[in-house]
Design a protein around this motif. Sequence first.
Motif, PDB file in Angstrom:
ATOM      1  N   TYR A   1       0.806  -1.224   0.000  1.00  0.00           N
ATOM      2  CA  TYR A   1       0.000   0.000   0.000  1.00  0.00           C
ATOM      3  C   TYR A   1       0.844   1.282   0.000  1.00  0.00           C
ATOM      4  CZ  TYR A   1      -3.988  -3.047   0.563  1.00  0.00           C
ATOM      5  OH  TYR A   1      -4.948  -4.017   0.353  1.00  0.00           O
ATOM      6  N   ASN A   2       2.049   1.172  -0.520  1.00  0.00           N
ATOM      7  CA  ASN A   2       2.929   2.327  -0.751  1.00  0.00           C
ATOM      8  C   ASN A   2       3.236   3.131   0.508  1.00  0.00           C
ATOM      9  OD1 ASN A   2       3.098   1.895  -3.607  1.00  0.00           O
ATOM     10  ND2 ASN A   2       1.039   2.738  -3.796  1.00  0.00           N
ATOM     11  N   ARG A   3       3.309   2.445   1.631  1.00  0.00           N
ATOM     12  CA  ARG A   3       3.755   3.086   2.871  1.00  0.00           C
ATOM     13  C   ARG A   3       5.268   2.900   3.076  1.00  0.00           C
ATOM     14  NH1 ARG A   3      -0.444   6.397   4.295  1.00  0.00           N
ATOM     15  NH2 ARG A   3      -2.236   5.288   5.154  1.00  0.00           N
ATOM     16  N   LYS A   4       5.823   1.919   2.408  1.00  0.00           N
ATOM     17  CA  LYS A   4       7.242   1.595   2.565  1.00  0.00           C
ATOM     18  C   LYS A   4       8.010   2.197   1.390  1.00  0.00           C
ATOM     19  CE  LYS A   4      10.350  -2.396   2.676  1.00  0.00           C
ATOM     20  NZ  LYS A   4      10.437  -3.862   2.505  1.00  0.00           N
ATOM     21  N   ILE A   5       8.690   3.292   1.652  1.00  0.00           N
ATOM     22  CA  ILE A   5       9.412   4.013   0.601  1.00  0.00           C
ATOM     23  C   ILE A   5      10.800   4.393   1.127  1.00  0.00           C
ATOM     24  CG2 ILE A   5       9.428   6.081  -0.856  1.00  0.00           C
ATOM     25  CD1 ILE A   5       6.381   6.066  -0.738  1.00  0.00           C
ATOM     26  N   GLU A   6      11.799   4.185   0.318  1.00  0.00           N
ATOM     27  CA  GLU A   6      13.171   4.501   0.740  1.00  0.00           C
ATOM     28  C   GLU A   6      13.334   6.004   0.967  1.00  0.00           C
ATOM     29  OE1 GLU A   6      17.789   3.778  -0.742  1.00  0.00           O
ATOM     30  OE2 GLU A   6      16.103   2.895  -1.846  1.00  0.00           O
TER      31      GLU A   6
ATOM     32  N   TYR B   1      10.425   3.311   6.678  1.00  0.00           N
ATOM     33  CA  TYR B   1      11.592   2.728   6.021  1.00  0.00           C
ATOM     34  C   TYR B   1      12.559   2.233   7.090  1.00  0.00           C
ATOM     35  CZ  TYR B   1      15.445   1.962   2.779  1.00  0.00           C
ATOM     36  OH  TYR B   1      16.454   1.381   2.035  1.00  0.00           O
ATOM     37  N   LYS B   2      12.719   0.921   7.153  1.00  0.00           N
ATOM     38  CA  LYS B   2      13.578   0.277   8.154  1.00  0.00           C
ATOM     39  C   LYS B   2      13.164   0.721   9.562  1.00  0.00           C
ATOM     40  CE  LYS B   2      17.302  -0.658   4.916  1.00  0.00           C
ATOM     41  NZ  LYS B   2      18.737  -0.486   4.562  1.00  0.00           N
ATOM     42  N   ASP B   3      14.043   1.389  10.310  1.00  0.00           N
ATOM     43  CA  ASP B   3      13.710   1.726  11.700  1.00  0.00           C
ATOM     44  C   ASP B   3      13.185   3.145  11.858  1.00  0.00           C
ATOM     45  OD1 ASP B   3      15.991   3.154  11.199  1.00  0.00           O
ATOM     46  OD2 ASP B   3      17.027   2.594  13.055  1.00  0.00           O
ATOM     47  N   THR B   4      12.768   3.771  10.749  1.00  0.00           N
ATOM     48  CA  THR B   4      12.331   5.172  10.796  1.00  0.00           C
ATOM     49  C   THR B   4      10.906   5.319  10.275  1.00  0.00           C
ATOM     50  OG1 THR B   4      14.595   5.979  10.551  1.00  0.00           O
ATOM     51  CG2 THR B   4      12.835   7.513   9.978  1.00  0.00           C
ATOM     52  N   LEU B   5      10.115   6.092  11.014  1.00  0.00           N
ATOM     53  CA  LEU B   5       8.722   6.373  10.670  1.00  0.00           C
ATOM     54  C   LEU B   5       8.570   7.877  10.442  1.00  0.00           C
ATOM     55  CD1 LEU B   5       5.644   5.652  10.579  1.00  0.00           C
ATOM     56  CD2 LEU B   5       5.637   5.910  13.068  1.00  0.00           C
ATOM     57  N   ILE B   6       8.003   8.247   9.304  1.00  0.00           N
ATOM     58  CA  ILE B   6       7.740   9.650   8.975  1.00  0.00           C
ATOM     59  C   ILE B   6       6.223   9.865   9.015  1.00  0.00           C
ATOM     60  CG2 ILE B   6       8.045  11.504   7.298  1.00  0.00           C
ATOM     61  CD1 ILE B   6      10.701  10.347   8.248  1.00  0.00           C
ATOM     62  N   GLU B   7       5.775  10.819   9.830  1.00  0.00           N
ATOM     63  CA  GLU B   7       4.346  11.113   9.939  1.00  0.00           C
ATOM     64  C   GLU B   7       4.076  12.554   9.538  1.00  0.00           C
ATOM     65  OE1 GLU B   7       2.369  10.336  13.651  1.00  0.00           O
ATOM     66  OE2 GLU B   7       3.611   8.569  14.032  1.00  0.00           O
ATOM     67  N   GLU B   8       2.990  12.763   8.801  1.00  0.00           N
ATOM     68  CA  GLU B   8       2.578  14.129   8.511  1.00  0.00           C
ATOM     69  C   GLU B   8       2.026  14.778   9.779  1.00  0.00           C
ATOM     70  OE1 GLU B   8      -0.646  14.509   5.770  1.00  0.00           O
ATOM     71  OE2 GLU B   8      -1.950  13.165   6.875  1.00  0.00           O
ATOM     72  N   HIS B   9       2.036  16.099   9.805  1.00  0.00           N
ATOM     73  CA  HIS B   9       1.479  16.851  10.920  1.00  0.00           C
ATOM     74  C   HIS B   9      -0.041  16.897  10.815  1.00  0.00           C
ATOM     75  CE1 HIS B   9       1.003  19.921  13.953  1.00  0.00           C
ATOM     76  NE2 HIS B   9       0.403  20.726  13.098  1.00  0.00           N
ATOM     77  N   ILE B  10      -0.732  16.689  11.935  1.00  0.00           N
ATOM     78  CA  ILE B  10      -2.192  16.798  11.989  1.00  0.00           C
ATOM     79  C   ILE B  10      -2.529  18.145  12.610  1.00  0.00           C
ATOM     80  CG2 ILE B  10      -4.317  15.826  12.938  1.00  0.00           C
ATOM     81  CD1 ILE B  10      -2.903  13.085  12.934  1.00  0.00           C
ATOM     82  N   ALA B  11      -3.098  19.026  11.803  1.00  0.00           N
ATOM     83  CA  ALA B  11      -3.361  20.395  12.255  1.00  0.00           C
ATOM     84  C   ALA B  11      -4.589  20.441  13.159  1.00  0.00           C
ATOM     85  CB  ALA B  11      -3.569  21.313  11.049  1.00  0.00           C
ATOM     86  N   GLY B  12      -4.539  21.330  14.124  1.00  0.00           N
ATOM     87  CA  GLY B  12      -5.666  21.521  15.032  1.00  0.00           C
ATOM     88  C   GLY B  12      -5.201  22.178  16.310  1.00  0.00           C
ATOM     89  N   ILE B  13      -6.150  22.465  17.188  1.00  0.00           N
ATOM     90  CA  ILE B  13      -5.834  23.087  18.477  1.00  0.00           C
ATOM     91  C   ILE B  13      -5.655  21.969  19.499  1.00  0.00           C
ATOM     92  CG2 ILE B  13      -6.641  24.702  20.250  1.00  0.00           C
ATOM     93  CD1 ILE B  13      -8.599  25.751  17.974  1.00  0.00           C
ATOM     94  N   PRO B  14      -4.484  21.862  20.140  1.00  0.00           N
ATOM     95  CA  PRO B  14      -4.293  20.801  21.133  1.00  0.00           C
ATOM     96  C   PRO B  14      -5.437  20.782  22.142  1.00  0.00           C
ATOM     97  CG  PRO B  14      -2.235  21.956  20.740  1.00  0.00           C
ATOM     98  CD  PRO B  14      -3.291  22.716  20.004  1.00  0.00           C
TER      99      PRO B  14
END
Length: 358
Positions: free
Chosen positions: A27-32, A155-168
Amino acid sequence: MSEEKLMSKKKPAYPVHKKLDAYLDRYNRKIEIPIFYEDLLRFSGSVVVYDADGEDTLWVRVYYSDSDRKEIDMSLKQVYSILHSDGSNRILEYLNVDAVDFCTFGNSKPFRIKVRNILNDNYTYFYVKKTDASRIYGLELEHMLSPYNLNFLVYKDTLIEEHIAGIPGDVFIKDMLPKCTESEKAQLAKEFVKFNERCMIRLLGDMRSYNYVIVPVHDFDHVVYKIRAIDFDQQSFEGKLKVYRPQFFKENYKMVELVRDKLLKSSVDQYKIEERSIVAKRILSSGNRIRRLISAVKPDTISLPENIERLKLEIYELTKDMDFKKSTTMGEVLSLALDFVKRNYEDVSMKQIMEKKF
């Protein structure tokens, strides 16, 4: 119940095994990517980041040696391009890495990257974290079963997440909730009931007020508030069912008060049924994707044996479904929980069809 007794002291990070890795690839989550979490730990110093009121944010702004900074900046811009664009280098000359912040609070110890478009000064964030299988399951379930899509890479031992905008949530409760109109408070109460139900159904834990955001949506004549989870570290780990129900955290007391003050019990029951039905429809519409995810999680290790034993018995007491007692992994408990919601929805739908037919 106090927070210390409700939550375990520390949750371990779980590795990505072969079946989950294949799912991410499909599902194209694993990208170098050109940089790893460990690379960002090479900072040579840091300063505390304060908010507008001079309070410590628990983040520190890190800086690197001149020799490292150029390489790290370029790699982070390439990660931004992979996450938000087509992965090419065409946009890199228009990007600037304004800040790299590091948080030592909590389990994941993330890096927060601020990237700015130098042509118009628009900026956004993304996060670099260590890979954790249970967090990945949480992100995927949020993507499929909530109203919101999520963008992330592994990718391997690293996870990249987009920022979720909003008021904490904690900021909103403290500074903005008292200024809301009575109708806005009633609408927030409804959203909290639905959020509470959604978290319990898909076993997303630890939704204290700083782990979700309030998102104001401007309709043509009023503001509608939505609640979004932003931390998926506690997906299907804890053994206490209360951990998966935001109403039991003291940080959410004001939101629970809203529900009590603004909604009748019949309304609360109605909103719970609505949310279960919506989640059931999303399970059905997700088709093969959610089946493949569940196939990966069922044999996986994402919790402790004592947590599995306690949670399956607590859910059995709630549902009286004997299958929960037979489960041996947290993935099986999760699968049964989702299947229970889906079956109930299908049974009600079939009953309605038969009543109309006859």
